[in-house]
Enzyme design. Structure first.
Site, PDB file in Angstrom:
ATOM      1  CB  ALA A 124      19.482 -25.352 -23.756  1.00 22.74           C
ATOM      2  CE  LYS A 125      12.846 -23.489 -19.553  1.00 23.21           C
ATOM      3  NZ  LYS A 125      11.823 -23.448 -20.603  1.00 23.21           N
TER       4      LYS A 125
END
Ligand code: NAD
Length: 435
Positions: A124-125
Site C-alpha cells: 500500500a502507500k
C-alpha cells in the site's frame, strides 16, 4: 482562502526524495518491469489483469484548521495495491509532489518488495498533497489526525499498516496510532510501524535498511568469490541508509573509499575513517570541508575505481550516460529506483552484478514486520535478536533471487520481480476467485 496558501517552500524537509515523478508515468515505468517478469513466468492472462490493478484507491478531502483561524482543505490518498498475502504495508508521505499515479506506483512497489523477502504483507502507500515545512507542528498534527480518520476504515493491524515516508516520521506515526486507538476505544500499537521505541517501536529499526545493504553486499562478494577484507566501496548519500551501510561495511573489513551527500563527495583511496567522518557531520551537518580526503562531485563518485557502489540517495542517478563508465563490479541499490531501465541494459552487458532495490533495501520493511509481530505478541526482542533475524531473511532472500535469475538467465532485478510475482500469484491461485 485559496489553495495558493499551500505553496511548496524552498525548505521542503527531504527534497532528495521528491523526484520520483521525473519519469513520465511512474506507474507504467515500474509496471514495464513487472510485464517483463510476468511474460517470462507465463502468468495466466486473468492473473496478469488482477495483478496489474490496485485493489482499492481512496481519495479523501482533509480539512485542517490553520493556526490563523482559516481552513484549508488538502487532498489525501491511500492506495491498497494487493492484500492476497496479508495486511497491506506501506508508508504515508506529506509532499507537494504527491499524485495518485505516484502513490499507485509506490503501492505496487511495496507489494513486490514485501513478497521478495517473503513477508506476510501486501502493498500500500498513502500521501497528502501538502508542504509540511510551511506548517506548524500543531497544523501537521491536525492534518495527520484528520487524514487518519478519513481513511480509518482501511487501517488496522489485520488490514492496512502504514509507516513513515517522505516528510513523515515517528512523531507522525505516534499521532496516527493515537487517532486510530481513540476511535477503537483501546490502544492498538500494531496499526503503524516506525513508531517511537517507547510506544511499541522496534529496536534496530533505524539501522535496518543500511544493515540489510551490508548483508546482501557481503553475500554478493561471497558469490563472486571476492574478498571482504579491503574491498573498496563508494557510497552515494550519507543519510539514514548510506551512513549506516558505510559504517557497518567498514566494521566488516571493507574499505570505504568515498561517501557523499547533497554538498558533494569525499574520496580517500586508502579508506576513510568512518567514525571521524561521523564526527565531522555531527559538528558541521554536511560532509563538505572534511579534511582527510579529496573533494569530488556526486557524478565523479559514481564512476570511481571501486569494487562496490552503493547508491543510497536519489532515484535515476545511474543512467544511459554514465552506466558505461561505471567501474564497480557490484551495485547495491540502497535507494529506491537509482538505475534507469536504459542503464540496466548497459550494466548487464558489462557484467555488473546489481543487487536490485526491492531486495537491497528491504531490510527496513523487514524490521517493520518485526515491529508489527512484537506489537501483536506484546513481547519485545533485544536488538541482537532483531539483527540476527534480519540477517537470516536477507541472506535467504539474496539466495532465492539469484537462484531465480540464474534459472531463467535474467538479471537480478527481473529475477527479483519474477520471485515476488510468483509468490503473489501462487496465493491468488490457492485462494481462488471469490464470487
Ligand atoms: P535521508 O534523507 O536520510 O538521506 C538522504 C541522503 O542523500 C542525504 O545524505 C542527502 O544529503 C543525500 N542527497 C540528497 N540529495 C543528493 C544529491 N543530489 N546527490 C547526492 N546525495 C544527495 O534518506 P534515507 O532514508 O537514507 O533514504 C535514501 C534512499 O533510500 C531513498 O531513495 C529512500 O526512498 C530509500 N529507502 C530508505 C529506507 C529507509 O528505511 N530509510 C528504506 C528503503 C528505501
Amino acid at each position: 482562502m485559496t489553495s495558493t496558501d499551500v505553496r511548496p517552500s524552498q525548505n521542503v524537509m527531504r527534497p532528495d526524495k521528491d523526484t520520483f515523478l521525473v519519469q513520465e508515468n511512474p506507474f507504467e515505468e515500474m509496471m514495464s518491469r513487472f510485464d517483463d517478469a510476468a511474460k517470462r513466468l507465463n502468468l495466466e492472462e486473468g492473473l496478469y489483469k488482477i495483478l496489474r490493478m490496485p485493489e482499492k484507491q481512496i481519495i479523501v478531502s482533509v480539512p485542517v484548521l490553520r493556526d490563523n483561524g482559516s481552513v484549508e482543505v488538502y487532498t489525501g490518498y491511500r492506495v491498497i495495491y494487493n492484500t492476497s498475502r496479508g495486511p497491506a504495508k506501506g508508508g504515508i508521505r506529506f509532499d507537494m509532489q504527491v499524485t495518485l499515479e505516484e502513490v499507485k506506483a509506490l503501492a505496487a512497489w511495496m507489494t513486490w518488495k514485501c513478497a521478495v523477502v517473503n513477508l506476510p504483507f501486501g502493498g500500500a502507500k498513502g500521501g497528502v498533497i501538502c508542504d509540511p515545512s510551511g506548517m506548524s507542528n500543531a497544523e501537521v498534527e491536525r492534518l495527520t489526525r484528520r487524514y487518519t480518520s478519513a481513511i480509518i476504515d482501511t487501517l488496522g493491524p489485520d488490514s492496512d499498516v502504514p509507516a513513515p515516508d517522505v516528510n513523515t516520521n515517528e512523531r507522525v506515526m505516534a499521532w496516527v496510532m493515537d487517532t486510530y486507538s481513540m476511535h477503537k476505544r483501546h490502544t492498538v500499537t500494531a496499526v503503524v510501524t516506525g513508531k517511537p521505541i517507547e510506544m511499541g517501536g522496534s529496536l534496530g529499526r533505524r539501522e535496518a535498511t543500511g544493515r540489510g545493504c551490508m548483508f546482501v553486499t557481503r553475500e554478493a562478494l561471497k558469490k563472486l568469490k571476492m574478498p571482504l577484507e579491503g574491498t573498496r566501496v563508494a557510497v552515494q548519500g550519507f543519510g539514514n541508509v548510506g551512513s549506516v551501510a558505510a559504517d557497518l561495511m567498514s566494521k566488516e573489513g571493507m574499505k570505504i573509499i568515498a561517501v557523499s551527500d547533497k554538498t558533494g563527495g569525499i574520496y580517500n583511496p586508502n579508506g576513510l575513517n568512518i567514525p571521524d567522518v561521523f564526527a565531522h557531520v555531527k559538528a558541521n551537518k554536511f560532509l563538505k570541508g572534511y579534511k582527510d580526503a579529496e573533494a569530488i562531485t556526486n557524478d565523479e563518485l559514481l564512476i570511481l575505481d571501486c569494487d562496490v557502489l552503493v547508491p543510497a540517495a536519489l532515484e535515476n542517478v545511474i543512467t544511459a550516460e554514465n552506466a558505461g563508465k561505471i567501474k564497480a563490479r557490484i551495485i547495491c541499490e540502497g535507494a529506491n529506483g537509482p538505475t534507469t531501465a536504459a542503464a540496466d541494459k548497459i550494466l548487464n552487458q558489462k557484467g555488473v552484478f546489481v543487487i536490485p532495490d526491492i531486495l537491497a533495501n528491504a531490510g527496513g520493511v523487514t524490521v517493520s514486520y518485526f515491529e508489527w509481530v512484537q506489537d501483536r505478541g506484546g513481547y519485545f526482542w533485544d536488538e541482537e535478536t532483531v539483527n540476527s533475524r534480519l540477517e537470516k531473511i536477507m541472506v535467504r532472500s539474496f539466495e532465492e533471487v539469484t537462484t531465480m535469475a540464474e534459472k531463467h538467465t535474467v538479471d537480478n532485478r527481473i529475477g527479483a520481480y519474477m520471485l515476488s510475482i510468483e509468490r503473489v500469484a501462487a496465493v491468488h491461485r490457492l485462494r481462488g476467485m471469490y464470487a
